[in-house]
Design a protein around this motif. Structure first.
Motif, PDB file in Angstrom:
ATOM      1  N   GLN A   2      -3.525  11.069  -2.115  1.00 51.29           N
ATOM      2  CA  GLN A   2      -2.403  12.020  -2.044  1.00 51.29           C
ATOM      3  C   GLN A   2      -1.060  11.297  -2.131  1.00 51.29           C
ATOM      4  O   GLN A   2      -0.081  11.854  -2.648  1.00 51.29           O
ATOM      5  CB  GLN A   2      -2.460  12.816  -0.732  1.00 51.29           C
ATOM      6  CG  GLN A   2      -3.352  14.043  -0.775  1.00 51.29           C
ATOM      7  CD  GLN A   2      -3.264  14.849   0.507  1.00 51.29           C
ATOM      8  OE1 GLN A   2      -2.983  14.305   1.575  1.00 51.29           O
ATOM      9  NE2 GLN A   2      -3.501  16.152   0.410  1.00 51.29           N
ATOM     10  N   HIS A   3      -0.999  10.084  -1.643  1.00 48.27           N
ATOM     11  CA  HIS A   3       0.250   9.316  -1.678  1.00 48.27           C
ATOM     12  C   HIS A   3       0.392   8.525  -2.979  1.00 48.27           C
ATOM     13  O   HIS A   3       1.309   7.688  -3.091  1.00 48.27           O
ATOM     14  CB  HIS A   3       0.315   8.349  -0.484  1.00 48.27           C
ATOM     15  CG  HIS A   3       0.574   9.038   0.822  1.00 48.27           C
ATOM     16  ND1 HIS A   3      -0.400   9.667   1.544  1.00 48.27           N
ATOM     17  CD2 HIS A   3       1.745   9.205   1.539  1.00 48.27           C
ATOM     18  CE1 HIS A   3       0.113  10.173   2.647  1.00 48.27           C
ATOM     19  NE2 HIS A   3       1.423   9.919   2.670  1.00 48.27           N
ATOM     20  N   GLY A   4      -0.453   8.778  -3.939  1.00 46.68           N
ATOM     21  CA  GLY A   4      -0.365   8.069  -5.215  1.00 46.68           C
ATOM     22  C   GLY A   4      -0.817   6.630  -5.115  1.00 46.68           C
ATOM     23  O   GLY A   4      -0.533   5.834  -6.023  1.00 46.68           O
ATOM     24  N   ALA A   5      -1.502   6.282  -4.062  1.00 49.43           N
ATOM     25  CA  ALA A   5      -2.010   4.920  -3.882  1.00 49.43           C
ATOM     26  C   ALA A   5      -3.506   4.908  -4.177  1.00 49.43           C
ATOM     27  O   ALA A   5      -4.108   5.935  -4.497  1.00 49.43           O
ATOM     28  CB  ALA A   5      -1.731   4.440  -2.456  1.00 49.43           C
ATOM     29  N   ASP A   6      -4.069   3.741  -4.059  1.00 48.77           N
ATOM     30  CA  ASP A   6      -5.508   3.628  -4.313  1.00 48.77           C
ATOM     31  C   ASP A   6      -6.096   2.537  -3.434  1.00 48.77           C
ATOM     32  O   ASP A   6      -5.381   1.629  -2.977  1.00 48.77           O
ATOM     33  CB  ASP A   6      -5.767   3.319  -5.792  1.00 48.77           C
ATOM     34  CG  ASP A   6      -7.174   3.754  -6.217  1.00 48.77           C
ATOM     35  OD1 ASP A   6      -7.962   4.161  -5.324  1.00 48.77           O
ATOM     36  OD2 ASP A   6      -7.484   3.687  -7.412  1.00 48.77           O
ATOM     37  N   ILE A   7      -7.390   2.653  -3.204  1.00 53.80           N
ATOM     38  CA  ILE A   7      -8.097   1.658  -2.403  1.00 53.80           C
ATOM     39  C   ILE A   7      -8.292   0.406  -3.244  1.00 53.80           C
ATOM     40  O   ILE A   7      -8.688   0.482  -4.418  1.00 53.80           O
ATOM     41  CB  ILE A   7      -9.452   2.224  -1.935  1.00 53.80           C
ATOM     42  CG1 ILE A   7      -9.212   3.452  -1.044  1.00 53.80           C
ATOM     43  CG2 ILE A   7     -10.260   1.169  -1.181  1.00 53.80           C
ATOM     44  CD1 ILE A   7     -10.475   4.184  -0.663  1.00 53.80           C
ATOM     45  N   ALA A   8      -7.996  -0.726  -2.647  1.00 47.96           N
ATOM     46  CA  ALA A   8      -8.090  -1.985  -3.378  1.00 47.96           C
ATOM     47  C   ALA A   8      -9.533  -2.446  -3.465  1.00 47.96           C
ATOM     48  O   ALA A   8     -10.374  -2.108  -2.631  1.00 47.96           O
ATOM     49  CB  ALA A   8      -7.247  -3.060  -2.690  1.00 47.96           C
ATOM     50  N   GLN A  27     -11.930  11.855   3.984  1.00 46.95           N
ATOM     51  CA  GLN A  27     -10.571  12.324   4.234  1.00 46.95           C
ATOM     52  C   GLN A  27      -9.566  11.174   4.142  1.00 46.95           C
ATOM     53  O   GLN A  27      -8.429  11.373   3.663  1.00 46.95           O
ATOM     54  CB  GLN A  27     -10.495  12.989   5.612  1.00 46.95           C
ATOM     55  CG  GLN A  27     -11.235  14.325   5.698  1.00 46.95           C
ATOM     56  CD  GLN A  27     -10.797  15.148   6.891  1.00 46.95           C
ATOM     57  OE1 GLN A  27      -9.590  15.299   7.127  1.00 46.95           O
ATOM     58  NE2 GLN A  27     -11.756  15.693   7.624  1.00 46.95           N
ATOM     59  N   ILE A  28      -9.942   9.985   4.576  1.00 49.03           N
ATOM     60  CA  ILE A  28      -9.042   8.822   4.439  1.00 49.03           C
ATOM     61  C   ILE A  28      -8.791   8.529   2.966  1.00 49.03           C
ATOM     62  O   ILE A  28      -7.644   8.273   2.548  1.00 49.03           O
ATOM     63  CB  ILE A  28      -9.654   7.604   5.153  1.00 49.03           C
ATOM     64  CG1 ILE A  28      -9.621   7.805   6.676  1.00 49.03           C
ATOM     65  CG2 ILE A  28      -8.905   6.326   4.775  1.00 49.03           C
ATOM     66  CD1 ILE A  28     -10.324   6.708   7.444  1.00 49.03           C
ATOM     67  N   MET A  29      -9.852   8.566   2.173  1.00 46.54           N
ATOM     68  CA  MET A  29      -9.681   8.317   0.740  1.00 46.54           C
ATOM     69  C   MET A  29      -8.799   9.387   0.100  1.00 46.54           C
ATOM     70  O   MET A  29      -7.947   9.096  -0.758  1.00 46.54           O
ATOM     71  CB  MET A  29     -11.056   8.282   0.058  1.00 46.54           C
ATOM     72  CG  MET A  29     -11.002   7.944  -1.425  1.00 46.54           C
ATOM     73  SD  MET A  29     -12.645   7.610  -2.125  1.00 46.54           S
ATOM     74  CE  MET A  29     -13.434   9.195  -1.868  1.00 46.54           C
ATOM     75  N   HIS A  30      -8.954  10.639   0.526  1.00 47.02           N
ATOM     76  CA  HIS A  30      -8.123  11.727  -0.009  1.00 47.02           C
ATOM     77  C   HIS A  30      -6.651  11.531   0.364  1.00 47.02           C
ATOM     78  O   HIS A  30      -5.751  11.764  -0.454  1.00 47.02           O
ATOM     79  CB  HIS A  30      -8.640  13.068   0.535  1.00 47.02           C
ATOM     80  CG  HIS A  30      -7.894  14.246   0.028  1.00 47.02           C
ATOM     81  ND1 HIS A  30      -7.894  14.627  -1.305  1.00 47.02           N
ATOM     82  CD2 HIS A  30      -7.098  15.157   0.676  1.00 47.02           C
ATOM     83  CE1 HIS A  30      -7.151  15.702  -1.464  1.00 47.02           C
ATOM     84  NE2 HIS A  30      -6.651  16.039  -0.270  1.00 47.02           N
ATOM     85  N   ILE A  31      -6.385  11.087   1.598  1.00 46.17           N
ATOM     86  CA  ILE A  31      -5.004  10.841   2.040  1.00 46.17           C
ATOM     87  C   ILE A  31      -4.364   9.730   1.212  1.00 46.17           C
ATOM     88  O   ILE A  31      -3.202   9.825   0.796  1.00 46.17           O
ATOM     89  CB  ILE A  31      -4.982  10.493   3.541  1.00 46.17           C
ATOM     90  CG1 ILE A  31      -5.321  11.727   4.378  1.00 46.17           C
ATOM     91  CG2 ILE A  31      -3.623   9.929   3.962  1.00 46.17           C
ATOM     92  CD1 ILE A  31      -5.524  11.441   5.848  1.00 46.17           C
ATOM     93  N   ILE A  32      -5.114   8.664   0.964  1.00 43.13           N
ATOM     94  CA  ILE A  32      -4.588   7.550   0.163  1.00 43.13           C
ATOM     95  C   ILE A  32      -4.240   8.026  -1.239  1.00 43.13           C
ATOM     96  O   ILE A  32      -3.170   7.696  -1.798  1.00 43.13           O
ATOM     97  CB  ILE A  32      -5.603   6.398   0.128  1.00 43.13           C
ATOM     98  CG1 ILE A  32      -5.738   5.784   1.533  1.00 43.13           C
ATOM     99  CG2 ILE A  32      -5.183   5.327  -0.875  1.00 43.13           C
ATOM    100  CD1 ILE A  32      -6.833   4.734   1.636  1.00 43.13           C
TER     101      ILE A  32
END
Length: 363
Positions: free
Chosen positions: A336-342, A329-334
């Motif tokens: 959703q905001h057009g961001a990505d995990i570094a 869910q954290i990855m989905h939220i990130i």
């Protein structure tokens, strides 16, 4: 080959009387045993119709000891009669033997009753297994000691002298069996302090001990490691080490550092708020415990957020299922905001220099 000498009239008379008495005693014992079996079967039939369990436990404890008493008591009478008739002597200890037999039978019945109660309570699974084992062991030990002392007194041994000798001898034995006694009292401490019980997952930061408790004995405790290897640990060891009992934890912790790209820095605040809202509404997260979601640090290649919370479950398998759901869910939220995990990156900056005709560097 010479013929065997003929039997005298006295020997014939003795054998006849012996055979008659022996057969009479054996027949009487057999009839008494048959009567006991009939009575037992009738009582067993009646006890099965009741909803009260203690009558079954008591009846089962009586079955074998009473049968043994029916055969052992007449056996001492027959032996006493045979020795008196054949050797012409009377042995006082044979008559004295009847009392120890009764004491031994009573102790046997009591121990069988304790064993039955122990098994019955453990099957119900309404009481702590370690406590049940401890009470049963102490009860059996008490009745064995009482029975042994009573039998000694029946044979004419002085208990006061025995206790006096036991005080001096106990000191000698205590010095010789120091480790054995320390393990015994270590087991007693485990039973009374109850730092863990059978079935608990325990580990020690001081020693390489980690696994599930299988059995707590008088001398040693058996722990099954997660590699399914048994560890046999003397009870005295637990008096000198720190023991951690993860089975008694109230919650399991989720502590993760999530990094997003530097290019998504303007979205971090909204991402943090959405993640915190998600955790506060998650059915498997205990919101009564500490819950932290914050932008925490500037990492080498990411903006790092700290996610710190506790699950309601303490089950190891269920905990990992909840943790997986939270991370997804954290990855989905990130996203959703057009961001990505570094992910770890390095930026190389190449500088070019320009020289004039004379070779001097301009840039």
């Amino acid at each position: 080959m010479e013929p065997s000498p003929p039997l005298t009239q006295s020997m014939i008379t003795f054998l006849q009387s012996w055979n008659t008495n022996f057969l009479f005693i054996t027949l009487a014992s057999f009839l008494a045993w048959i009567a006991w079996r009939i009575i037992y079967n009738r009582l067993e039939y009646l006890s099965k119709k009741t909803t009260f369990d203690w009558d079954d436990l008591t009846l089962n404890a009586l079955k074998t000891p009473i049968s043994a008493l029916i055969w052992c008591w007449p056996a001492t009478v027959s032996l006493d009669f045979f020795i008196q008739e054949h050797f012409g002597i009377k042995l006082d200890w044979l008559s004295t033997l009847k009392l120890p037999i009764i004491i031994a039978i009573l102790a046997w019945i009591t121990i069988r009753f304790i064993n039955n109660v122990e098994s019955f309570v453990l099957q119900k699974k309404t009481h702590d297994e370690t406590t049940v084992h401890a009470i049963a062991k102490v009860s059996r030990l008490i009745f064995v000691i009482i029975g042994a002392l009573t039998i000694m007194q029946a044979f004419g041994l002085s208990l006061s002298g025995l206790l006096t000798f036991g005080g001096v001898g106990g000191l000698i034995v205590g010095l010789a069996a120091k480790d054995l006694l320390s393990n015994f009292f270590g087991g007693m401490m485990i039973y009374f302090d109850r730092p863990f019980k059978v079935g608990d997952w325990v580990r020690s930061p001081d020693r390489q001990i980690e696994g599930t408790v299988e059995r707590i004995g008088w001398r040693m405790t058996i722990i099954r490691t997660f590699e399914k290897r048994p560890l046999y640990i003397p009870n005295s060891v637990f008096s000198n080490i720190v023991v951690e009992n993860p089975s008694r934890m109230l919650n399991r912790r989720i502590k993760e550092t999530i990094g997003v790209r530097y290019s998504d820095g303007h979205k971090v605040e909204s991402i943090v708020n959405d993640i915190k809202s998600m955790l506060q509404n998650h059915p498997d997260i205990d919101t009564k415990q500490t819950l932290i979601v914050n932008f925490n640090a500037f990492g080498p290649s990411s903006l790092q957020m700290l996610v710190y919370t506790f699950t309601k479950t303490v089950n190891w398998v269920r905990y990992h299922q909840v943790k997986e759901d939270v991370l997804l869910q954290i990855m989905h939220i990130i996203h959703q905001h057009g961001a990505d995990i570094a992910f770890p990156t390095q930026t190389l900056k190449l500088e070019t220099s320009v020289t004039n005709e004379s070779g001097q560097e301009l840039i």
